[in-house]
Design an enzyme around this catalytic site. Sequence first.
Site, short mmCIF file in Angstrom:
data_model
loop_
_atom_site.label_atom_id
_atom_site.label_comp_id
_atom_site.label_asym_id
_atom_site.label_seq_id
_atom_site.Cartn_x
_atom_site.Cartn_y
_atom_site.Cartn_z
CB ALA A 100 12.64 -26.86 -54.97
N GLY A 143 13.70 -23.87 -50.62
CA GLY A 143 12.39 -24.42 -50.23
C GLY A 143 12.39 -25.04 -48.85
CD GLU A 146 10.93 -20.51 -50.46
OE1 GLU A 146 11.30 -21.55 -51.05
OE2 GLU A 146 10.54 -19.50 -51.06
CD GLU A 166 15.33 -20.03 -52.99
OE1 GLU A 166 16.11 -19.23 -52.42
OE2 GLU A 166 14.39 -20.58 -52.39
N1 CAA Z 1 18.11 -30.61 -55.28
C1 CAA Z 1 18.55 -31.80 -55.73
N2 CAA Z 1 19.58 -32.47 -55.21
C2 CAA Z 1 20.22 -31.89 -54.17
C3 CAA Z 1 19.82 -30.67 -53.63
C4 CAA Z 1 18.70 -30.02 -54.22
N3 CAA Z 1 18.21 -28.87 -53.76
N4 CAA Z 1 20.65 -30.35 -52.61
C5 CAA Z 1 21.52 -31.36 -52.51
N5 CAA Z 1 21.27 -32.29 -53.45
C6 CAA Z 1 21.99 -33.54 -53.68
C7 CAA Z 1 23.31 -33.30 -54.36
O1 CAA Z 1 23.14 -33.14 -55.75
C8 CAA Z 1 24.06 -34.53 -53.98
O2 CAA Z 1 23.61 -35.60 -54.81
P1 CAA Z 1 24.70 -36.61 -55.49
O3 CAA Z 1 25.34 -37.30 -54.32
O4 CAA Z 1 23.83 -37.48 -56.32
O5 CAA Z 1 25.64 -35.75 -56.24
C9 CAA Z 1 23.57 -34.83 -52.57
O6 CAA Z 1 22.33 -34.11 -52.44
C10 CAA Z 1 24.51 -34.32 -51.51
O7 CAA Z 1 24.76 -32.96 -51.76
P2 CAA Z 1 26.22 -32.32 -51.80
O8 CAA Z 1 27.21 -33.34 -52.27
O9 CAA Z 1 26.15 -31.03 -52.53
O10 CAA Z 1 26.45 -32.08 -50.22
P3 CAA Z 1 27.36 -30.99 -49.53
O11 CAA Z 1 27.38 -31.34 -48.09
O12 CAA Z 1 28.66 -30.84 -50.23
O13 CAA Z 1 26.57 -29.58 -49.73
C11 CAA Z 1 24.62 -28.18 -49.73
C12 CAA Z 1 25.35 -29.40 -49.11
C13 CAA Z 1 25.39 -26.90 -49.39
C14 CAA Z 1 23.23 -28.12 -49.11
C15 CAA Z 1 24.54 -28.34 -51.27
O14 CAA Z 1 24.02 -29.62 -51.55
C16 CAA Z 1 23.66 -27.33 -51.95
O15 CAA Z 1 24.07 -26.19 -52.16
N6 CAA Z 1 22.42 -27.74 -52.34
C17 CAA Z 1 21.52 -26.88 -53.08
C18 CAA Z 1 20.89 -25.85 -52.18
C19 CAA Z 1 19.98 -24.95 -53.00
O16 CAA Z 1 20.39 -24.28 -53.92
N7 CAA Z 1 18.68 -24.94 -52.64
C20 CAA Z 1 17.67 -24.16 -53.32
C21 CAA Z 1 16.94 -25.02 -54.32
S1 CAA Z 1 15.83 -24.09 -55.34
C22 CAA Z 1 14.45 -23.86 -54.38
O17 CAA Z 1 14.35 -24.36 -53.27
C23 CAA Z 1 13.33 -23.06 -55.00
C24 CAA Z 1 12.27 -22.66 -54.07
O18 CAA Z 1 12.20 -21.56 -53.60
C25 CAA Z 1 11.21 -23.57 -53.70
#
Ligand code: CAA
Length: 293
Positions: A100, A143, A146, A166
């Site tokens: 998400a 998500g 999921e 999460e």
């Molecule tokens: N939401 C919003 N933006 C996100 C995102 C997310 N879930 N995941 C990645 N992005 C964005 C980053 O903020 C970044 O944007 P900017 O360039 O503007 O800074 C861009 O995507 C690239 O990401 P990274 O620079 O972090 O890329 P990376 O290769 O270094 O890392 C990753 C990749 C490990 C996937 C890392 O981006 C990450 O940990 N993302 C979050 C994953 C996460 O926590 N997901 C769960 C979300 S909560 C949820 O999903 C609730 C539910 O149950 C429905």
Amino acid sequence: MFRNLISTSITKPLSAQKSSARTFTSAAVLRQAAASNYQHILTETRGKVGLVTLNRPKALNALCNDLFVEVNEAMKNFDEDANIGAIVLTGSEKAFAAGADIKEMKDNTFVDTYKKDFLGHWAKISEVKKPIIAAVNGYALGGGCELAMSCDIIYAGEKAVFGQPEINLGIIPGAGGTQRLVKAVGKSRAMEMVLSGGANLTATEAQTLGLVSKVVPADQLVDEAIKTAGKIASKSQASVQMGKELVNKSYEVPLSAGLRWERAYFQALFGTADQKEGMGAFAEKRNPNFTNN
Ligand code: CAA
């Protein structure tokens, strides 16, 4: 490369559609194009298969609200399109979806999320009657994992990563991670993933545990998913959709009730022309030609 081979149709953001209007070939595709002004996804048809590609690369396909609204609309259009028999959902080679959209939801309050039933519309994908294959390359986190599990079959590219991080954000999975993951990988690994935010699954682990049914090289993944979807789409749609409904019902009802449902649907299929065609073709040693009647 595969994209270049698509001979039927592609929907793009409306601005780009004008110049490529000639590529739309069927009434159903025209309807899809007219109904859509997609910013975050692409849709294509390949024979009887609808392909939905998440297309928000800068955010690793983070599932913002608008993206999910578009996915729901595209799924509904394919579900209602009599020329489509199965759907493939994919992302990019780097990310199926990184979850998400954290930036979009970070300031939400409890009252907002509760009153608006935040993420409630994500469940609509489970209402799609046609089979959906998730073709997962790269990250399927939170998500994203999921969403893949909301589909009916998961194929993974060799570098796919499945996780539920999460807990690292001070929340828990909110779209099936605590429920579907347990059934797919067992309690212990699901607990480890959900409670530690780590213990991510590689593609091979996901296959070994049963979350994923096939692992293929990343660049062949979508083709492979479309091949299977095409095979499914060539069957009688009534039996395909009943089969999907019944397998999903096994998660919801006791065995005795599921078996009763199964037998009732099995019996009902003897009222279709496709049952006569399928069995007649077997007896005559030829391939069946199903007409969905
Ligand atoms: N939401 C919003 N933006 C996100 C995102 C997310 N879930 N995941 C990645 N992005 C964005 C980053 O903020 C970044 O944007 P900017 O360039 O503007 O800074 C861009 O995507 C690239 O990401 P990274 O620079 O972090 O890329 P990376 O290769 O270094 O890392 C990753 C990749 C490990 C996937 C890392 O981006 C990450 O940990 N993302 C979050 C994953 C996460 O926590 N997901 C769960 C979300 S909560 C949820 O999903 C609730 C539910 O149950 C429905």
